[in-house]
Design an enzyme around this catalytic site. Sequence first.
Site, PDB file in Angstrom:
ATOM      1  N   ASP A 118     -70.655  -2.922  13.022  1.00  0.00           N
ATOM      2  CA  ASP A 118     -70.870  -4.241  13.622  1.00  0.00           C
ATOM      3  C   ASP A 118     -69.689  -5.194  13.612  1.00  0.00           C
ATOM      4  O   ASP A 118     -69.442  -5.907  14.551  1.00  0.00           O
ATOM      5  CB  ASP A 118     -71.998  -4.958  12.871  1.00  0.00           C
ATOM      6  CG  ASP A 118     -73.235  -4.110  12.763  1.00  0.00           C
ATOM      7  OD1 ASP A 118     -73.256  -3.002  13.313  1.00  0.00           O
ATOM      8  OD2 ASP A 118     -74.190  -4.567  12.126  1.00  0.00           O
ATOM      9  N   GLU A 172     -74.581   0.337  -0.337  1.00  0.00           N
ATOM     10  CA  GLU A 172     -74.395   0.397   1.117  1.00  0.00           C
ATOM     11  C   GLU A 172     -72.965   0.830   1.454  1.00  0.00           C
ATOM     12  O   GLU A 172     -72.731   1.656   2.312  1.00  0.00           O
ATOM     13  CB  GLU A 172     -74.688  -0.993   1.711  1.00  0.00           C
ATOM     14  CG  GLU A 172     -74.595  -1.048   3.232  1.00  0.00           C
ATOM     15  CD  GLU A 172     -75.000  -2.414   3.782  1.00  0.00           C
ATOM     16  OE1 GLU A 172     -75.180  -3.364   2.982  1.00  0.00           O
ATOM     17  OE2 GLU A 172     -75.141  -2.533   5.011  1.00  0.00           O
TER      18      GLU A 172
END
Length: 429
Positions: A152, A382
């Site tokens: 992103d 993550e």
Amino acid sequence: MRMNDFGGYTVPAQGLYPFQWNWDSAIVSAGWAVFDEARAWEELEKLFSGQWEDGMVPSIVFHRPSNTYFPGPDIWGTPQKPSKSTGITQPPVAALSVRFLYEHTENPELAEQKLVSLFPKLLAWHRWWYKARDPENTGVVAILHPWESGMDNSPAWDESMKFPIDKLPRYVRCDLNHVDSCMRPTQETYDRYLTLLHRFKAANFYDPSRLYWISPFRVTDLCVNSILIRANRDLRWLALRLEKDDIVKEIDEWLNKGFEGFKQLWDEDSGLFKCKDQLTGKLANAPISAAFLPLFAGVATKEQADKLTHNLERWLGQVNYGVPSMDPEDHRFEPLRYWRGPVWIIMNWMISNGLRHYGYDELADRIKDDSISLTTKAGLREYFDPLTGDGAGGRNFSWTAAMCLAWLDRPAAIAIGHKMSGPKKHLNA
Ligand SMILES: O=C(O)[C@@H](CO)O[C@H]1O[C@H](CO)[C@@H](O)[C@H](O)[C@@H]1O
């Protein structure tokens, strides 16, 4: 994995990402396959339950409400089909998982049945990519929103994101309730994400035949395109199992065109592949880890592979744990900010897998070893700081767990993506 199981689908991380994400789920199903095959198939079926009539598989399927994520179903405002979803997509990993599940099954009857029902859905999605996102027949597909790339906040979008920000309805982000703002995209970046969302919504609720033409952001992304080519190889492998010769031919066309299309993404000066802004025709001046993914696709020539590995070795010489998401010598490198420096285990898997296919076993092993060190040291985070090895972003992260199961814990010969297939002329590796 069980902890994040919300009933047939696995959320990437509780709180931070409380819905079903597309490429996360595809990876996660490969993790489930290692200890619960039926559950693995269910993950994919649930993802495809959100498939649109035109073939698109949305980036997020909102099976049940949650108020811990923004933007949720109320902002996207898509019709119920049968679940609500976003109006954009994500990297098409699913065909790789279906092949992995099918090839390593301990229940061939179940696998056959699931393949027969999932194959037309996979095919419809791949066809959608070419129809909706390459209407000019260039061989490579466009993303219209950074969220579609999966990376992103990558510096590869910085130039292409300079379009004017629209007047937006007031909104409150939720990500900063879970993760420190120094690790997340800036407010200005979010305003641009939202500008795109509202423009697409205004185009007759994300009408795919219009979005390509109206989007102020239209980029040829290395991550989506490399995964699409690799997924085409696996879709072809599955089509052969099902004796669907016409479809094999159709996929061969995509592969032929894809090999041509990738040529425009090679930057000889830096010895790297680059993303390309389709509206300006310029390559993005950003050395990012997706530059190595054409190895995973098998579209790099031997000479290109040599140059890529030369660069990769230089990058790895600057950090303690590879692979950083951006060249650590670039002034934009930030070891903790989202997609601008940190290590993602899924990227490591794809890069290591590609290197192995090209015969760079030592480098492939180094990346696998680094991935084992990171997850052992910092847990199932993550992403990770390439300098310190500290974990960052979400905790108890599903696709990191799945990568441990389907890749790190397994010998290369039976890990996900162990074999790159396709016609001989498409096997540069
Ligand atoms: O930041 C977000 O809100 C979401 C939007 O889709 O993306 C991140 O998080 C998602 C869930 O893990 C990933 O699929 C993406 O690749 C990305 O890392």
